[in-house]
Design a protein around this motif. Sequence first.
Motif, PDB file in Angstrom:
ATOM      1  N   ARG A 254       1.633 -26.517  -2.741  1.00  0.00           N
ATOM      2  CA  ARG A 254       1.538 -25.239  -2.042  1.00  0.00           C
ATOM      3  C   ARG A 254       2.583 -24.284  -2.601  1.00  0.00           C
ATOM      4  O   ARG A 254       3.746 -24.652  -2.771  1.00  0.00           O
ATOM      5  CB  ARG A 254       1.748 -25.436  -0.539  1.00  0.00           C
ATOM      6  N   CYS A 255       2.145 -23.075  -2.876  1.00  0.00           N
ATOM      7  CA  CYS A 255       3.070 -22.066  -3.412  1.00  0.00           C
ATOM      8  C   CYS A 255       2.821 -20.747  -2.707  1.00  0.00           C
ATOM      9  O   CYS A 255       1.665 -20.308  -2.581  1.00  0.00           O
ATOM     10  CB  CYS A 255       2.874 -21.915  -4.919  1.00  0.00           C
ATOM     11  N   THR A 256       3.887 -20.118  -2.242  1.00  0.00           N
ATOM     12  CA  THR A 256       3.807 -18.835  -1.551  1.00  0.00           C
ATOM     13  C   THR A 256       4.683 -17.820  -2.267  1.00  0.00           C
ATOM     14  O   THR A 256       5.872 -18.070  -2.499  1.00  0.00           O
ATOM     15  CB  THR A 256       4.270 -18.959  -0.084  1.00  0.00           C
ATOM     16  N   ALA A 257       4.082 -16.681  -2.609  1.00  0.00           N
ATOM     17  CA  ALA A 257       4.823 -15.559  -3.177  1.00  0.00           C
ATOM     18  C   ALA A 257       4.893 -14.458  -2.129  1.00  0.00           C
ATOM     19  O   ALA A 257       3.885 -14.135  -1.484  1.00  0.00           O
ATOM     20  CB  ALA A 257       4.143 -15.041  -4.438  1.00  0.00           C
ATOM     21  N   ALA A 258       6.079 -13.899  -1.929  1.00  0.00           N
ATOM     22  CA  ALA A 258       6.268 -12.843  -0.938  1.00  0.00           C
ATOM     23  C   ALA A 258       6.668 -11.547  -1.631  1.00  0.00           C
ATOM     24  O   ALA A 258       7.526 -11.545  -2.521  1.00  0.00           O
ATOM     25  CB  ALA A 258       7.345 -13.250   0.064  1.00  0.00           C
ATOM     26  N   LEU A 259       6.023 -10.452  -1.230  1.00  0.00           N
ATOM     27  CA  LEU A 259       6.410  -9.119  -1.683  1.00  0.00           C
ATOM     28  C   LEU A 259       7.040  -8.402  -0.501  1.00  0.00           C
ATOM     29  O   LEU A 259       6.386  -8.170   0.523  1.00  0.00           O
ATOM     30  CB  LEU A 259       5.185  -8.343  -2.179  1.00  0.00           C
ATOM     31  N   LEU A 260       8.316  -8.086  -0.631  1.00  0.00           N
ATOM     32  CA  LEU A 260       9.064  -7.395   0.428  1.00  0.00           C
ATOM     33  C   LEU A 260       9.440  -6.005  -0.073  1.00  0.00           C
ATOM     34  O   LEU A 260      10.079  -5.871  -1.122  1.00  0.00           O
ATOM     35  CB  LEU A 260      10.328  -8.183   0.784  1.00  0.00           C
ATOM     36  N   LEU A 261       9.044  -4.990   0.659  1.00  0.00           N
ATOM     37  CA  LEU A 261       9.393  -3.614   0.314  1.00  0.00           C
ATOM     38  C   LEU A 261      10.414  -3.104   1.317  1.00  0.00           C
ATOM     39  O   LEU A 261      10.133  -2.966   2.510  1.00  0.00           O
ATOM     40  CB  LEU A 261       8.149  -2.721   0.315  1.00  0.00           C
ATOM     41  N   ASP A 262      11.626  -2.857   0.822  1.00  0.00           N
ATOM     42  CA  ASP A 262      12.717  -2.344   1.655  1.00  0.00           C
ATOM     43  C   ASP A 262      12.739  -0.821   1.506  1.00  0.00           C
ATOM     44  O   ASP A 262      13.168  -0.291   0.476  1.00  0.00           O
ATOM     45  CB  ASP A 262      14.043  -2.958   1.199  1.00  0.00           C
ATOM     46  N   VAL A 263      12.240  -0.141   2.515  1.00  0.00           N
ATOM     47  CA  VAL A 263      12.109   1.319   2.461  1.00  0.00           C
ATOM     48  C   VAL A 263      13.434   1.973   2.830  1.00  0.00           C
ATOM     49  O   VAL A 263      14.066   1.619   3.837  1.00  0.00           O
ATOM     50  CB  VAL A 263      10.998   1.800   3.411  1.00  0.00           C
ATOM     51  N   ASP A 264      13.849   2.921   2.020  1.00  0.00           N
ATOM     52  CA  ASP A 264      15.078   3.678   2.259  1.00  0.00           C
ATOM     53  C   ASP A 264      14.717   4.994   2.948  1.00  0.00           C
ATOM     54  O   ASP A 264      14.075   5.858   2.343  1.00  0.00           O
ATOM     55  CB  ASP A 264      15.771   3.959   0.924  1.00  0.00           C
ATOM     56  N   PRO A 265      15.100   5.197   4.203  1.00  0.00           N
ATOM     57  CA  PRO A 265      14.739   6.433   4.910  1.00  0.00           C
ATOM     58  C   PRO A 265      15.200   7.692   4.186  1.00  0.00           C
ATOM     59  O   PRO A 265      14.558   8.743   4.292  1.00  0.00           O
ATOM     60  CB  PRO A 265      15.449   6.285   6.266  1.00  0.00           C
ATOM     61  N   GLN A 266      16.313   7.588   3.444  1.00  0.00           N
ATOM     62  CA  GLN A 266      16.807   8.763   2.728  1.00  0.00           C
ATOM     63  C   GLN A 266      15.787   9.265   1.706  1.00  0.00           C
ATOM     64  O   GLN A 266      15.748  10.444   1.383  1.00  0.00           O
ATOM     65  CB  GLN A 266      18.114   8.414   2.021  1.00  0.00           C
ATOM     66  N   ARG A 267      14.985   8.334   1.184  1.00  0.00           N
ATOM     67  CA  ARG A 267      14.009   8.719   0.158  1.00  0.00           C
ATOM     68  C   ARG A 267      12.702   9.235   0.750  1.00  0.00           C
ATOM     69  O   ARG A 267      11.787   9.575   0.003  1.00  0.00           O
ATOM     70  CB  ARG A 267      13.716   7.526  -0.747  1.00  0.00           C
ATOM     71  N   LEU A 268      12.600   9.286   2.060  1.00  0.00           N
ATOM     72  CA  LEU A 268      11.394   9.796   2.702  1.00  0.00           C
ATOM     73  C   LEU A 268      11.533  11.258   3.103  1.00  0.00           C
ATOM     74  O   LEU A 268      10.688  11.801   3.785  1.00  0.00           O
ATOM     75  CB  LEU A 268      11.075   8.961   3.956  1.00  0.00           C
ATOM     76  N   ARG A 269      12.587  11.902   2.653  1.00  0.00           N
ATOM     77  CA  ARG A 269      12.837  13.282   3.073  1.00  0.00           C
ATOM     78  C   ARG A 269      11.722  14.233   2.671  1.00  0.00           C
ATOM     79  O   ARG A 269      11.501  15.253   3.311  1.00  0.00           O
ATOM     80  CB  ARG A 269      14.154  13.773   2.483  1.00  0.00           C
ATOM     81  N   ALA A 270      11.042  13.915   1.590  1.00  0.00           N
ATOM     82  CA  ALA A 270       9.989  14.821   1.108  1.00  0.00           C
ATOM     83  C   ALA A 270       8.799  14.866   2.063  1.00  0.00           C
ATOM     84  O   ALA A 270       7.983  15.765   2.002  1.00  0.00           O
ATOM     85  CB  ALA A 270       9.507  14.391  -0.279  1.00  0.00           C
ATOM     86  N   ARG A 271       8.708  13.887   2.967  1.00  0.00           N
ATOM     87  CA  ARG A 271       7.587  13.869   3.888  1.00  0.00           C
ATOM     88  C   ARG A 271       7.787  14.924   4.971  1.00  0.00           C
ATOM     89  O   ARG A 271       8.880  15.194   5.431  1.00  0.00           O
ATOM     90  CB  ARG A 271       7.454  12.482   4.547  1.00  0.00           C
ATOM     91  N   SER A 272       6.665  15.532   5.387  1.00  0.00           N
ATOM     92  CA  SER A 272       6.747  16.502   6.482  1.00  0.00           C
ATOM     93  C   SER A 272       6.503  15.754   7.788  1.00  0.00           C
ATOM     94  O   SER A 272       5.464  15.142   7.993  1.00  0.00           O
ATOM     95  CB  SER A 272       5.669  17.586   6.311  1.00  0.00           C
ATOM     96  N   ASP A 273       7.463  15.766   8.685  1.00  0.00           N
ATOM     97  CA  ASP A 273       7.354  15.029   9.937  1.00  0.00           C
ATOM     98  C   ASP A 273       7.423  15.981  11.118  1.00  0.00           C
ATOM     99  O   ASP A 273       7.849  17.140  11.000  1.00  0.00           O
ATOM    100  CB  ASP A 273       8.472  13.986  10.044  1.00  0.00           C
ATOM    101  N   ALA A 274       7.014  15.453  12.263  1.00  0.00           N
ATOM    102  CA  ALA A 274       6.860  16.317  13.433  1.00  0.00           C
ATOM    103  C   ALA A 274       8.187  16.684  14.081  1.00  0.00           C
ATOM    104  O   ALA A 274       8.254  17.630  14.851  1.00  0.00           O
ATOM    105  CB  ALA A 274       5.953  15.627  14.463  1.00  0.00           C
ATOM    106  N   PHE A 275       9.267  15.964  13.806  1.00  0.00           N
ATOM    107  CA  PHE A 275      10.540  16.282  14.435  1.00  0.00           C
ATOM    108  C   PHE A 275      11.677  15.995  13.455  1.00  0.00           C
ATOM    109  O   PHE A 275      11.484  15.380  12.410  1.00  0.00           O
ATOM    110  CB  PHE A 275      10.720  15.508  15.744  1.00  0.00           C
ATOM    111  N   GLU A 276      12.859  16.433  13.805  1.00  0.00           N
ATOM    112  CA  GLU A 276      13.977  16.469  12.866  1.00  0.00           C
ATOM    113  C   GLU A 276      14.342  15.099  12.305  1.00  0.00           C
ATOM    114  O   GLU A 276      14.679  14.975  11.132  1.00  0.00           O
ATOM    115  CB  GLU A 276      15.194  17.090  13.576  1.00  0.00           C
ATOM    116  N   LEU A 277      14.297  14.058  13.129  1.00  0.00           N
ATOM    117  CA  LEU A 277      14.671  12.717  12.685  1.00  0.00           C
ATOM    118  C   LEU A 277      13.460  11.877  12.291  1.00  0.00           C
ATOM    119  O   LEU A 277      13.524  10.664  12.247  1.00  0.00           O
ATOM    120  CB  LEU A 277      15.463  12.006  13.794  1.00  0.00           C
ATOM    121  N   GLY A 278      12.347  12.566  12.001  1.00  0.00           N
ATOM    122  CA  GLY A 278      11.116  11.853  11.687  1.00  0.00           C
ATOM    123  C   GLY A 278      11.233  10.916  10.508  1.00  0.00           C
ATOM    124  O   GLY A 278      10.585   9.871  10.463  1.00  0.00           O
ATOM    125  N   GLN A 279      12.089  11.258   9.538  1.00  0.00           N
ATOM    126  CA  GLN A 279      12.217  10.393   8.374  1.00  0.00           C
ATOM    127  C   GLN A 279      12.908   9.070   8.707  1.00  0.00           C
ATOM    128  O   GLN A 279      12.797   8.098   7.965  1.00  0.00           O
ATOM    129  CB  GLN A 279      12.967  11.114   7.257  1.00  0.00           C
TER     130      GLN A 279
END
Length: 450
Positions: free
Chosen positions: A47-72
């Motif tokens: 048995r072999c399991t491969a895991a893909l983990l994506l660690d999202v950095d909120p600082q890099r989401l600034r380009a997104r338009s969100d509904a409120f100031e802390l949306g990122q």
Amino acid sequence: MLLTMTTTHRPATDLGYLLVKHPGKVHSFDMPTGTAYVMYPQADDDRCTAALLLDVDPQRLRARSDAFELGQYVNDRPYAASSLLASALAKVFRTALRGASRDRPELAGTAIPLEIHVPVLRGTPDLVTRLFGPLGWQVAATPIPLDPALGGDSRYVDLHLTGELRLADALNHLYVLLPVLDDGKHYWVAPDEIEKLLRSGAGWLAGHPEKVLIARRYLAHRKSLATTALELLEADLPAPTEEEAELPVARKAPLAGQRRDAVLAALAEAGASRVLDLGCGGGALLTALLKEGRFTEIVGADVSSHALDIAARKLRLDRMPQRQRDRIRLIQTALTYRDDRLRGFDAAVLMEVIEHVDLPRLPALEASVFGYAQPSAVVVTTPNVEYNVHYEGLTGMRHSDHRFEWTRAEFTAWAAAVAERYDYTVTVRGVGEPDETTGSPTQLALFRKI
């Protein structure tokens, strides 16, 4: 954001060769929105399991338009599988997505037992099952409950997929359907997204019962892009308003397949080995011709360079073995003009082509194909307009680009006139399940040079 892939194929550690990631290491990749890691929680022969983990950095989401100031900072992006994870799949497992493996090429083309786990995914159990079920997966989508104080279920599910598929197919299913379920791409969707969708959906999207929903959501509900993508998919499987529309009676096989089989039978009847596919479009017939060893030279011709690009990708010309590659070529040409490259062939096929030509231009096509190219045989198929009454909801022609559709009498008269004018004999027959009153849905004419 996590995704795991497990196999029990022996030796299971061959999964590392398919993913091109060593099971004994932790691999990291810089992404526009964070860091992706690949690791193996378990790796042994059984048995072999491969895991893909994506660690999202909120600082890099600034380009997104969100509904409120802390949306990122306050959002589900770090946890719920989305287009962010699909982008990581494309970058981290690029070779595996193509179905290529330098070390295990045969295994890359083999279906193996797979288990996919996505712990947090937007969507309902019903929608998840409708999307993955038709692709050969056994689907277990468990709703994730809200806080007990609130009660009820959240809008997320814990997804388990099990099945026996090629790893490349599994990855391409995830690459397309994760953004579809998320329904909120993290980047601007441009026209080149159509190419990504068609490439990753090759071999399964055209026949998917939810292909309209998939195209619309994957292309961020941009109607023009979704319409274009669905029209291009028709090269493999016509839309419901065409020949594949649901009829009030059960069909033995899709009409598109019956038509291709009828054309192949006509070519065999004519004894052809060097064949032109005129108006080849996305290459549906070319694929079938390549599978038949008796066709030693195959030429696909179309006026659209974009259609030829799609055909080349569908045929995988860039990865085709040289012996096969020597049998086929694609050329751009207009069928209403003389072209020396089309002369001297055993047969030419005009499969669902003539009805796309304006009637005043049809004599120019006849002169170019029958008068100048002069193949030993010509196979022509076209819709039978009399049969259209069986397509529920169809009020016009079967396709928006059709310039005309003929009755059986009109097609027979045209075929007889062309045969007489250019010294051919002709026989006309139906293709598809015939109706006693209206005949078959498709008409076929086999011309043979006198």
